[in-house]
Design a protein around this motif. Structure first.
Motif, PDB file in Angstrom:
ATOM      1  N   ARG A 135      -4.619  36.731  67.370  1.00 15.60           N
ATOM      2  CA  ARG A 135      -4.048  37.421  68.528  1.00 15.60           C
ATOM      3  C   ARG A 135      -5.135  37.791  69.535  1.00 15.60           C
ATOM      4  NH1 ARG A 135       1.535  38.359  69.811  1.00 15.60           N
ATOM      5  NH2 ARG A 135       1.467  39.662  71.651  1.00 15.60           N
ATOM      6  N   LYS A 136      -6.250  38.315  69.041  1.00 13.49           N
ATOM      7  CA  LYS A 136      -7.326  38.710  69.943  1.00 13.49           C
ATOM      8  C   LYS A 136      -7.915  37.501  70.664  1.00 13.49           C
ATOM      9  CE  LYS A 136      -8.859  43.020  67.765  1.00 13.49           C
ATOM     10  NZ  LYS A 136      -9.931  43.699  66.993  1.00 13.49           N
ATOM     11  N   LEU A 137      -8.032  36.395  69.960  1.00 16.93           N
ATOM     12  CA  LEU A 137      -8.577  35.179  70.573  1.00 16.93           C
ATOM     13  C   LEU A 137      -7.678  34.641  71.677  1.00 16.93           C
ATOM     14  CD1 LEU A 137      -9.950  33.126  67.539  1.00 16.93           C
ATOM     15  CD2 LEU A 137     -11.266  33.922  69.500  1.00 16.93           C
ATOM     16  N   THR A 175      -4.279  39.414  63.499  1.00 19.98           N
ATOM     17  CA  THR A 175      -5.037  40.126  64.534  1.00 19.98           C
ATOM     18  C   THR A 175      -6.157  39.251  65.087  1.00 19.98           C
ATOM     19  OG1 THR A 175      -4.593  42.159  63.302  1.00 19.98           O
ATOM     20  CG2 THR A 175      -6.253  42.271  65.046  1.00 19.98           C
ATOM     21  N   ARG A 176      -6.805  38.499  64.221  1.00 20.26           N
ATOM     22  CA  ARG A 176      -7.892  37.621  64.667  1.00 20.26           C
ATOM     23  C   ARG A 176      -7.380  36.594  65.664  1.00 20.26           C
ATOM     24  NH1 ARG A 176      -9.516  32.663  62.008  1.00 20.26           N
ATOM     25  NH2 ARG A 176     -11.460  31.886  62.952  1.00 20.26           N
ATOM     26  N   THR A 216      -3.152  36.497  79.891  1.00 20.33           N
ATOM     27  CA  THR A 216      -2.974  37.771  80.583  1.00 20.33           C
ATOM     28  C   THR A 216      -2.059  37.602  81.792  1.00 20.33           C
ATOM     29  OG1 THR A 216      -4.901  37.386  81.979  1.00 20.33           O
ATOM     30  CG2 THR A 216      -5.278  38.548  79.894  1.00 20.33           C
ATOM     31  N   ALA A 227      -4.853  36.327  73.197  1.00 20.26           N
ATOM     32  CA  ALA A 227      -4.258  37.252  74.161  1.00 20.26           C
ATOM     33  C   ALA A 227      -4.967  37.192  75.509  1.00 20.26           C
ATOM     34  CB  ALA A 227      -4.271  38.676  73.612  1.00 20.26           C
ATOM     35  N   GLY A 228      -6.290  37.068  75.485  1.00 25.00           N
ATOM     36  CA  GLY A 228      -7.043  37.017  76.736  1.00 25.00           C
ATOM     37  C   GLY A 228      -6.804  35.766  77.546  1.00 25.00           C
ATOM     38  N   THR A 253     -14.884  29.192  70.761  1.00 25.65           N
ATOM     39  CA  THR A 253     -14.633  30.335  69.878  1.00 25.65           C
ATOM     40  C   THR A 253     -15.068  29.989  68.461  1.00 25.65           C
ATOM     41  OG1 THR A 253     -12.397  29.648  69.249  1.00 25.65           O
ATOM     42  CG2 THR A 253     -12.633  30.879  71.316  1.00 25.65           C
TER      43      THR A 253
END
Length: 394
Positions: free
Chosen positions: A100-102, A97-98, A108, A104-105, A216
């Motif tokens: 993926r969140k970094l 999840t970590r 887009t 995914a943006g 990040t």
């Protein structure tokens, strides 16, 4: 539970049908969409072939994506190791999840569509070079490979001159013909180069994704791993979709003519080709608990092999599934996977194919194979299906 489990994945494609899944898979799917299978290393697990079953496994967090918990469905390459640092495909939540969140943006729909004009320029330049060279050419080397390679290199901020080395390493990473150690060594080669590049990006950021990621909380090692993962994935998969997709269109002249006459069909054509070809044809998950599915009990620790290619030809989900029809609504196909691990770069791949395929077939209206279709060498045994080369003339 059947007393006679499969003793191997049914992997041989029918002769003369390079785009079709193995015939035996279809018969098995229609009879038992989830069946017992003995894996190449002797593990007694399962094979899922039905669309609903495969989709359910991919969406269920009780099935793990961690490599070290799985058994390889295609070859006995020994015990699997944990995913290399930065490879989110071999992780579960919360680590997955970590990442993926970094990421995914960065991928887009809006951001990828902003790249359309540059992808059109890159595509046109390679088509111009083909026109100057004249046929016959290997379309894979002249077009299908360099277009996505240049796009991903520019997106990440990697010199395009390095693409051939990365392509070789990416082929090893995505081929079942190599041991896991050889695959990890190939990934490490890509990662080592990216690590040096990340140091340079931190010192002097440029307008690219790697520079973006240096802001990040990813560590230096994670940055190198993520960059290597994105580079390898972006090079190999879209290149093989463009190569095999063009091969499919050239051997289905009615579909080729439809795309040439109606470029607005590009969106539907891309989704249908993704479904019809399903180049990432086989996946796997490991059960973390006893799970009831399709009338069977999958025990904790058992691996479920996922035949995405059989699932995408399931008549229970798609009408007349063995027919290539670029006017079809192929929404729901598993060509990009499904669930929390659905392909991060799917929007980039879509834009590249939506641009490149119509541009190719309209620029060269007489485009055709330069050899008989059965002489086109295919990537049998690889985790990502495709062509080794595609000789064409116009």
């Amino acid at each position: 539970m059947p007393d006679n489990p499969l003793t191997a994945l049914l992997a041989a494609r029918p002769l003369g049908c390079p785009f079709d899944p193995p015939t035996a898979l279809a018969a098995l799917r229609d009879e038992r969409p989830l069946t017992r299978m003995v894996f190449p290393d002797g593990h007694r697990g399962w094979l899922a072939t039905g669309h609903a079953v495969v989709r359910a496994v991919l969406a269920d967090p009780r099935f793990s994506s961690r490599y070290e918990l799985m058994h390889h469905a295609l070859a006995d390459i020994g015990p699997l190791s944990a995913a290399p640092l930065g490879d989110p495909t071999g992780l579960d939540a919360p680590e997955h999840t970590r990442y993926r969140k970094l990421l995914a943006g960065k991928f887009t729909v809006r951001r990828m569509r902003q790249l359309t004009e540059r992808i059109e320029e890159i595509t046109a330049a390679h088509l111009d070079e083909m026109a100057r060279t004249g046929g016959p050419v290997d379309l894979f080397e002249a077009f299908a490979h360099p277009v996505p390679a240049q796009v991903i290199c520019e997106l990440l901020g990697v010199p395009f001159s390095e693409r051939e080395n990365f392509q070789r390493q990416a082929m090893v990473v995505n081929s079942a013909g190599y041991s896991q150690q050889e695959q990890f060594d190939a990934f490490a080669t890509i990662e080592d180069y990216v690590r040096k590049l990340v140091v340079a990006k931190r010192a002097a950021p440029t307008d690219d994704l790697l520079s973006d990621l240096t802001t990040t909380d990813l560590t230096e090692a994670e940055l190198a791993g993520v960059g290597g993962f994105l580079l390898g994935a972006g090079l190999d998969t879209t290149a093989n979709m463009l190569g095999l997709g063009t091969f499919a269109l050239l051997t289905h002249p009615d579909q080729l003519a439809a795309l040439r006459a109606e470029p607005d069909l590009a969106d539907q054509a891309v989704e249908e080709l993704m479904r019809y070809l399903t180049i990432v044809h086989t996946g796997a998950r490991a059960a973390l608990a006893d799970i009831e599915l399709a009338g069977q009990t999958i025990k904790a620790g058992e691996t479920v092999a996922l035949s995405l290619q059989a699932a995408d030809r399931d008549p229970a989900r798609f009408d007349d599934p063995d027919t290539l029809d670029i006017r079809r609504n192929a929404v729901g196909h598993l060509g990009f996977g499904h669930g929390p691990h659905q392909c991060l770069g799917q929007q980039l791949a879509r834009v590249e194919m939506r641009v490149a395929l119509p541009a190719l077939v309209t620029r060269f209206p007489a485009l055709r194979l330069a050899v008989p279709a059965d002489e086109v060498p295919l990537r049998h045994g690889a985790d990502v299906y495709g062509v080794h080369l595609l000789p064409v003339v116009w």
